[in-house]
Design a protein around this motif. Structure first.
Motif, PDB file in Angstrom:
ATOM      1  N   CYS A   1      -9.771  -0.041   6.045  1.00 15.90           N
ATOM      2  CA  CYS A   1      -8.405  -0.550   5.952  1.00 15.90           C
ATOM      3  C   CYS A   1      -8.381  -2.047   6.208  1.00 15.90           C
ATOM      4  O   CYS A   1      -8.877  -2.520   7.231  1.00 15.90           O
ATOM      5  CB  CYS A   1      -7.487   0.157   6.957  1.00 15.90           C
ATOM      6  N   TYR A   2      -7.807  -2.788   5.270  1.00 12.66           N
ATOM      7  CA  TYR A   2      -7.500  -4.203   5.439  1.00 12.66           C
ATOM      8  C   TYR A   2      -5.990  -4.292   5.562  1.00 12.66           C
ATOM      9  O   TYR A   2      -5.283  -4.173   4.561  1.00 12.66           O
ATOM     10  CB  TYR A   2      -8.003  -5.010   4.247  1.00 12.66           C
TER      11      TYR A   2
ATOM     12  N   TRP B   1     -13.211   1.177  -3.754  1.00 13.01           N
ATOM     13  CA  TRP B   1     -12.157   1.768  -4.581  1.00 13.01           C
ATOM     14  C   TRP B   1     -10.830   1.665  -3.837  1.00 13.01           C
ATOM     15  O   TRP B   1     -10.700   2.168  -2.732  1.00 13.01           O
ATOM     16  CB  TRP B   1     -12.544   3.216  -4.850  1.00 13.01           C
ATOM     17  N   TYR B   2      -9.877   0.986  -4.427  1.00 14.72           N
ATOM     18  CA  TYR B   2      -8.579   0.815  -3.763  1.00 14.72           C
ATOM     19  C   TYR B   2      -7.794   2.113  -3.875  1.00 14.72           C
ATOM     20  O   TYR B   2      -7.456   2.573  -4.969  1.00 14.72           O
ATOM     21  CB  TYR B   2      -7.807  -0.342  -4.399  1.00 14.72           C
ATOM     22  N   ILE B   3      -7.473   2.710  -2.713  1.00 11.94           N
ATOM     23  CA  ILE B   3      -6.816   4.020  -2.670  1.00 11.94           C
ATOM     24  C   ILE B   3      -5.299   3.890  -2.637  1.00 11.94           C
ATOM     25  O   ILE B   3      -4.576   4.628  -3.306  1.00 11.94           O
ATOM     26  CB  ILE B   3      -7.303   4.812  -1.434  1.00 11.94           C
ATOM     27  N   GLY B   4      -4.796   2.962  -1.835  1.00 10.96           N
ATOM     28  CA  GLY B   4      -3.356   2.788  -1.748  1.00 10.96           C
ATOM     29  C   GLY B   4      -2.968   2.146  -0.431  1.00 10.96           C
ATOM     30  O   GLY B   4      -3.818   1.675   0.330  1.00 10.96           O
ATOM     31  N   ALA B   5      -1.647   2.144  -0.163  1.00 13.27           N
ATOM     32  CA  ALA B   5      -1.113   1.458   1.015  1.00 13.27           C
ATOM     33  C   ALA B   5      -0.513   2.457   1.994  1.00 13.27           C
ATOM     34  O   ALA B   5       0.206   3.386   1.604  1.00 13.27           O
ATOM     35  CB  ALA B   5      -0.057   0.449   0.599  1.00 13.27           C
ATOM     36  N   LEU B   6      -0.834   2.256   3.255  1.00  9.55           N
ATOM     37  CA  LEU B   6      -0.249   3.028   4.358  1.00  9.55           C
ATOM     38  C   LEU B   6       0.855   2.172   4.947  1.00  9.55           C
ATOM     39  O   LEU B   6       0.596   1.193   5.641  1.00  9.55           O
ATOM     40  CB  LEU B   6      -1.323   3.348   5.399  1.00  9.55           C
ATOM     41  N   HIS B   7       2.097   2.555   4.656  1.00  8.00           N
ATOM     42  CA  HIS B   7       3.210   1.664   4.965  1.00  8.00           C
ATOM     43  C   HIS B   7       4.352   2.447   5.606  1.00  8.00           C
ATOM     44  O   HIS B   7       4.916   3.360   4.996  1.00  8.00           O
ATOM     45  CB  HIS B   7       3.697   0.996   3.677  1.00  8.00           C
ATOM     46  N   ARG B   8       4.651   2.121   6.866  1.00  7.10           N
ATOM     47  CA  ARG B   8       5.778   2.703   7.582  1.00  7.10           C
ATOM     48  C   ARG B   8       5.798   4.227   7.518  1.00  7.10           C
ATOM     49  O   ARG B   8       6.806   4.860   7.185  1.00  7.10           O
ATOM     50  CB  ARG B   8       7.098   2.143   7.043  1.00  7.10           C
ATOM     51  N   GLY B   9       4.650   4.803   7.814  1.00  6.07           N
ATOM     52  CA  GLY B   9       4.578   6.250   7.901  1.00  6.07           C
ATOM     53  C   GLY B   9       4.475   6.975   6.578  1.00  6.07           C
ATOM     54  O   GLY B   9       4.576   8.211   6.545  1.00  6.07           O
ATOM     55  N   ARG B  10       4.273   6.256   5.492  1.00  4.68           N
ATOM     56  CA  ARG B  10       4.100   6.934   4.211  1.00  4.68           C
ATOM     57  C   ARG B  10       2.897   6.324   3.484  1.00  4.68           C
ATOM     58  O   ARG B  10       2.473   5.214   3.794  1.00  4.68           O
ATOM     59  CB  ARG B  10       5.353   6.820   3.341  1.00  4.68           C
ATOM     60  N   PHE B  11       2.393   7.087   2.527  1.00  6.67           N
ATOM     61  CA  PHE B  11       1.260   6.612   1.733  1.00  6.67           C
ATOM     62  C   PHE B  11       1.713   6.400   0.304  1.00  6.67           C
ATOM     63  O   PHE B  11       2.320   7.284  -0.314  1.00  6.67           O
ATOM     64  CB  PHE B  11       0.116   7.631   1.765  1.00  6.67           C
TER      65      PHE B  11
END
Length: 509
Positions: free
Chosen positions: A386-387, A411-421
Motif C-alpha cells: 500500500c502506497y 499490479w494496481y488493485i485499487g484504492a482503500l478509501h474511507r472504509g470502502r474499496f
C-alpha cells in the motif's frame, strides 16, 4: 519521399551499401509500409484470435504471435483493441523480444521501455510468472507505458522512472534477461515517421552512441550469470550498432555474441573510417559482430532495425551462480507506504486478509470485495503493497525498491478509501472471466458493447448477469464487464441498469 532524405544520410548509405544495393534500398522508400499487430497471448491464444479476427492477417515470419494486417483496416477502432487482445506494433520491432527467448518465471528487465510495446510482448511470454521490471527515464513517456501494460492485463510488472545507474544499487546481478531497445538516431524509421529525418539532422550519432555505451555497461552489471542481453536499435549507423557491440565485447570478455539466424548479418567490414575508429577493436570482437542481425526495408516486410544477442558466461560471477539482490518481503507480507514490513497477511483461502493496525490501512474492504466478486486468487504468490490508500499486488521475489522512483510497484488493485474499496481499471483488465463471480459478457456485435466503451449507462436484465449457480442474492453492485468473454472494465448493476465505470481517458472517441 526519396527526395526528402537528408543529403548526408544518402551519402552515408551509398558509402556503406555501394551504388547497386543503395538503389534497391532507396526504392523501398517508395513502397507501401507494412502494418503489424501482435496477439496478446496473456489474454487469448494465438489460434483462437486468428479464428475470430475481423482482419485479414498474414503471419510475420520472425514473430510467433505477430501478423501483418492490410492498410485501411483499423484495428485500433475495434472492441478487441479495448479488450487488450493485441498490440499494434511495427513488424520489425517484434524481433528483439523474440530473440530475448523469455521463459515463464524469469526475471526480466526492459531498460528503455516506453511506450511499452516490447514490455507487453515480454509479459505475454512470461505468462504471468516471474518478474518484469520496466523502466524509462522520461517521466512524460511513462504514462503511455503504464496504460499499455494495464490495457494488455499485465499482472507481474513493476514500473520505474529512474536512471539505470541508480537501479544498480537494487538489481546488481538480478535479471535473467535484459532488453535494451536503445535511444538512437532513428534512421530505420524514416519511411514510417518522416519527422525522424528532422530529428536526425538536429542530433549527432555521437550523442546517441555515448548513451548506448553507458546503457550496455549498466545492463551488464544487472545481468545474472548465464543470462542474456538483447541490444537493439532502429538505425543503420554502424557507430550505434556494430561498433557498440565490438567495444562492449572488448570491455566485457565474459560476454559472447549469440549468432542470430534468419536475417542479414552484421557488418564487421563497416568498422572502419570515417564511421568508426580504425583498428580500435580486437579480432575476436570484429569477428563476433558478424553474428548480429540487420533488418533491411528492401529485404523484408518491415522497417530498419539492428539486433545483437549477448550471452554472459554462467561462471562469470563465481561458483555461487546468480548474484543476489536484497530479497523483498515474502509473498505473504503486507508492506506499508514507508516500505516497512508490517506483519503477515495474504488473500488466501476464501480471500481472508489481515493487516496490522500499525499501517493505518484496513484491508477489510478489499477482503470483502475479493470474497464477493472474485472466484479464484489472482493475488496468490504476490504481496500486497500500500502506497497511501492505493493497493498493489507486487511480484514475489522482488527486491526492496528503496531509493528508486517507483511509478507502479506491481499490479494496481485499487484504492482503500474511507472504509470502502474501489477496484481499479487495471484490476479489471488483468482478470479473466473465469475469475469473476459476477460478470456481464456482451457480444462484440451487440451495440451495447460500443456504448459501454463510450461511457454510457446500459439497460441490462438481471438474467444477463453471469453468477455462481448457488448465488441467491440480487446481482446488485460491481460486475466485471466483458466483450466476447474478455474483460474491458467495471460496471455497477442495480434494478436493470448498469452504471458505467469505464475510465473517461480510455473511452472510445
Amino acid at each position: 519521399m526519396t527526395k526528402q532524405l537528408p543529403p548526408l544520410f544518402r551519402e552515408k548509405m551509398i558509402d556503406l551499401l555501394g551504388e547497386d544495393e543503395f538503389e534497391q534500398f532507396l526504392a523501398s522508400y517508395d513502397e507501401p509500409r507494412s502494418f503489424g499487430l501482435r496477439v496478446n497471448t496473456g489474454k487469448v491464444e494465438r489460434d483462437d484470435f486468428v479464428a475470430k479476427s475481423p482482419f485479414h492477417l498474414t503471419a510475420v515470419p520472425w514473430a510467433s504471435e505477430g501478423f501483418y494486417y492490410e492498410e485501411g483496416e483499423r484495428p485500433g477502432k475495434h472492441p478487441y483493441y479495448h479488450a487488450g487482445l493485441y498490440y499494434i506494433q511495427e513488424p520489425s520491432a517484434m524481433a528483439p523480444v523474440e530473440l530475448l527467448a523469455v521463459k515463464p518465471g524469469e526475471r526480466v528487465l526492459d531498460l528503455c521501455a516506453a511506450p511499452g510495446g516490447k514490455s507487453t510482448q515480454i509479459a505475454a511470454k512470461l505468462q504471468g510468472e516471474g518478474v518484469l521490471v520496466v523502466n524509462d527515464i522520461h517521466s512524460d513517456r511513462v504514462k503511455a507505458l503504464v496504460k499499455n501494460l494495464e490495457l494488455l492485463g499485465v499482472r507481474n510488472a513493476v514500473v520505474l522512472n529512474d536512471k539505470p545507474e541508480k537501479m544498480l544499487n537494487v538489481f546488481e546481478g538480478y535479471f535473467d534477461k535484459i532488453l535494451i531497445d536503445a535511444p538512437c538516431s532513428g534512421e530505420g524509421m524514416f519511411r514510417k515517421e518522416e519527422e525522424m529525418m528532422g530529428q536526425w539532422e538536429r542530433h549527432t550519432v555521437q550523442e546517441f552512441a555515448a548513451m548506448q555505451r553507458e546503457l550496455l555497461g549498466q545492463a551488464a552489471l544487472m545481468l545474472a550469470p548465464g543470462g542474456r542481453i538483447v541490444y537493439s536499435t532502429c538505425t543503420f549507423s554502424p557507430e550505434e550498432n556494430e561498433a557498440q557491440i565490438a567495444e562492449f565485447l572488448d570491455k566485457h570478455p565474459a560476454f559472447d555474441v549469440i549468432p542470430v539466424d534468419g536475417f542479414s548479418s552484421g557488418r564487421p567490414d563497416w568498422l572502419r573510417e570515417p564511421w568508426c575508429e580504425a583498428d580500435a577493436y580486437s579480432e575476436r570482437a570484429k569477428a563476433a559482430v558478424a553474428g548480429t542481425a540487420r533488418l533491411w526495408p528492401h529485404r523484408l516486410r518491415g522497417e530498419g532495425h539492428f539486433v545483437a544477442v549477448l550471452g554472459l558466461e554462467a561462471r562469470s560471477l563465481g561458483a555461487g551462480g546468480k548474484a543476489s539482490a536484497k530479497s523483498s518481503a515474502g509473498a505473504d507480507d503486507f508492506v506499508s507506504a514507508a516500505g516497512k514490513r508490517s506483519g503477515r497477511h495474504a488473500l488466501r483461502g476464501k480471500g481472508r486478509a489481515e493487516a496490522p493496525p500499525s499501517t493505518g490501512v484496513s484491508l477489510e474492504p478489499l477482503e470483502a470485495f475479493s470474497g464477493e466478486l472474485l472466484r479464484s486468487e489472482p493475488f496468490a504468490q504476490r504481496r500486497l503493497v500500500c502506497y497511501g490508500e492505493h493497493a498493489y499486488a507486487s511480484p514475489a521475489g522482488l527486491p526492496e525498491l528503496h531509493g528508486l522512483k517507483v511509478v507502479r510497484p506491481g499490479w494496481y488493485i485499487g484504492a482503500l478509501h474511507r472504509g470502502r474499496f474501489e477496484p481499479s481499471h487495471a484490476l479489471a483488465m488483468g482478470l479473466r472471466l473465469r475469475e469473476a463471480k459476477r460478470a456481464l459478457s456482451l457480444a462484440s456485435s451487440d451495440e451495447r458493447a460500443l456504448r459501454y466503451l463510450k461511457g454510457e449507462t446500459l439497460e441490462v436484465a438481471e438474467s444477463e448477469i453471469l453468477r455462481d449457480p448457488q448465488e441467491t442474492k440480487a446481482a446488485k453492485g460491481y460486475c466485471l464487464v466483458c466483450i466476447d468473454d474478455h474483460p474491458v472494465g467495471w460496471g455497477k448493476w442495480l434494478d436493470g441498469m448498469l452504471k458505467n465505470e469505464y475510465p473517461p481517458g480510455w473511452r472510445w472517441t
